[in-house]
Design an enzyme around this catalytic site. Structure first.
Site, short mmCIF file in Angstrom:
data_model
loop_
_atom_site.label_atom_id
_atom_site.label_comp_id
_atom_site.label_asym_id
_atom_site.label_seq_id
_atom_site.Cartn_x
_atom_site.Cartn_y
_atom_site.Cartn_z
N ASP A 67 97.06 20.51 -55.49
CA ASP A 67 96.39 19.77 -54.42
C ASP A 67 95.07 20.44 -54.07
O ASP A 67 95.03 21.62 -53.73
CB ASP A 67 97.30 19.75 -53.17
CG ASP A 67 96.67 18.98 -52.04
OD1 ASP A 67 96.91 17.77 -51.94
OD2 ASP A 67 95.93 19.58 -51.23
N TYR A 78 87.16 21.70 -49.91
CA TYR A 78 87.65 23.06 -50.16
C TYR A 78 86.70 23.84 -51.05
O TYR A 78 86.74 25.08 -51.07
CB TYR A 78 89.04 23.06 -50.84
CG TYR A 78 90.16 22.35 -50.11
CD1 TYR A 78 90.05 21.99 -48.77
CD2 TYR A 78 91.34 22.05 -50.77
CE1 TYR A 78 91.09 21.33 -48.12
CE2 TYR A 78 92.39 21.39 -50.14
CZ TYR A 78 92.25 21.03 -48.81
OH TYR A 78 93.28 20.38 -48.17
N LYS A 121 90.64 14.89 -52.49
CA LYS A 121 90.40 14.12 -51.26
C LYS A 121 88.92 13.85 -51.03
O LYS A 121 88.08 14.70 -51.32
CB LYS A 121 90.98 14.88 -50.05
CG LYS A 121 92.42 15.29 -50.24
CD LYS A 121 92.97 16.08 -49.06
CE LYS A 121 94.27 16.77 -49.44
NZ LYS A 121 94.05 18.04 -50.14
N HIS A 137 90.52 12.11 -46.64
CA HIS A 137 90.94 13.36 -46.01
C HIS A 137 91.19 13.19 -44.50
O HIS A 137 92.12 13.77 -43.94
CB HIS A 137 89.87 14.43 -46.25
CG HIS A 137 90.40 15.82 -46.25
ND1 HIS A 137 89.88 16.83 -47.03
CD2 HIS A 137 91.42 16.38 -45.57
CE1 HIS A 137 90.56 17.95 -46.81
NE2 HIS A 137 91.49 17.70 -45.93
#
Length: 314
Positions: free
Chosen positions: A46, A51, A76, A109
């Site tokens: 994931d 990120y 996402k 997200h």
């Protein structure tokens, strides 16, 4: 899929491994961490645009030698790309960094749009987040096109309230395959997750260890969830840890869980959380629900999240 643990089924018919590997934070540690996770047996990874770990995840997958079709890969869409015209380009950028031509699951997200543009956190002159005016329903409709083209084998959302999700289902044509939410024995959200089951929407738990994450202010001053006496006691009975029990509790609901770790021993250790938790243990864990939510960026994001859900602070 050569994964030895529990496989769950999405409404698309695809199988998702119950334990996934989360890659939030520690950007520089992610390539070795994902490499080790794949070696240890994880087949569900994931990540997310925000990120900054997509290139590391892509490199680790490529170097692992594991065929792409044996890995369930989630990423996402970030808030600055909610405008319908930006969605496919954002996914293309993610695919490029991941070194793949499709993702198994593409999630919105957050329901909250930021101003369009290259900045992940656009700010106004007062240093406040500049919000956008895209409607998440229109954002999702653009994601539906990515689903129909095959760039995303499944689409879904993350961090939605019940009302937001109800409206989304009503006004779009593809029922989300998954909803990724904060969920753990201190925030069990039983009514909400039961409703997902009725809708055929799979639930994934992020932060399955609750306040283990040091950035959660709400978790300061209370003991770590994985040290909760009830979880520890149940763990002893099964020759497992409190952390294992927190993961097994999620899987017992038919949900997937995505613990994160950068420590080799703990990465492998977390896979042992995939074991069958007897009904009486699940019932015992129901008694420790504190309706305690650790992640609520409403103030920073200029959006009032989770208005109709447990754990919402006024």
């Amino acid at each position: 899929m050569s994964y030895n643990g529990t496989l769950l089924t999405l409404n698309t018919g695809a199988k998702i491994p119950a334990i996934g590997f989360g890659t939030w934070q520690d950007k520089d540690a992610q390539e070795p961490a994902v490499t080790h996770a794949l070696k240890a047996g994880y087949r569900h990874i994931d990540t997310a645009r925000i990120y900054g770990t997509e290139p590391a995840v892509g490199n680790a997958i490529k170097r692992s030698g594991i065929p792409r079709d044996q890995i369930f890969l989630t990423t996402k869409l970030w808030n600055n790309s909610h405008h319908p015209e930006d969605v496919e380009a954002a996914l293309d950028a993610s695919l490029k960094d991941l070194g793949t031509d499709y993702v198994d699951l593409y999630l919105m997200h957050w329901p909250s749009p930021f101003a369009r543009g290259p900045e992940m956190f656009p700010k106004d002159s007062n240093g406040k987040t500049k919000t956008g005016d895209s409607d998440y329903v229109n954002t999702y409709k653009a994601m539906e096109k990515c689903f129909k083209s095959g760039k995303a084998k499944a689409i879904g959302v993350s961090n939605f309230s019940k009302a937001e999700l109800e409206r989304l289902i009503k006004e779009t044509s593809v029922v989300p395959a998954a909803h990724q939410i904060e969920c753990h024995p201190y925030l069990q959200q039983r009514d909400f997750t039961k409703w997902h089951k009725e809708q055929g929407i799979h639930v994934t738990h992020y932060s399955p260890f609750g306040n283990q994450n040091e950035i959660y202010d709400a978790g300061k001053g209370i003991g770590k969830l994985m040290d909760d006496p009830v979880l520890v006691e149940i763990g002893k009975k099964h020759g497992r840890s409190g952390a294992h029990v927190a993961l097994a509790w999620g899987i017992a609901q038919g949900h997937s869980v995505i613990p994160k770790s950068k420590t080799e021993s703990r990465i492998a250790h977390n896979l042992e959380g995939d074991f069958e938790l007897p009904k009486e243990d699940v019932e015992k864990i129901a008694s420790i629900d504190k309706k305690l939510r650790f992640n609520d960026p409403s103030k920073n994001f200029g959006w009032n999240f989770y208005t109709d859900l447990d754990g919402k602070k006024n």
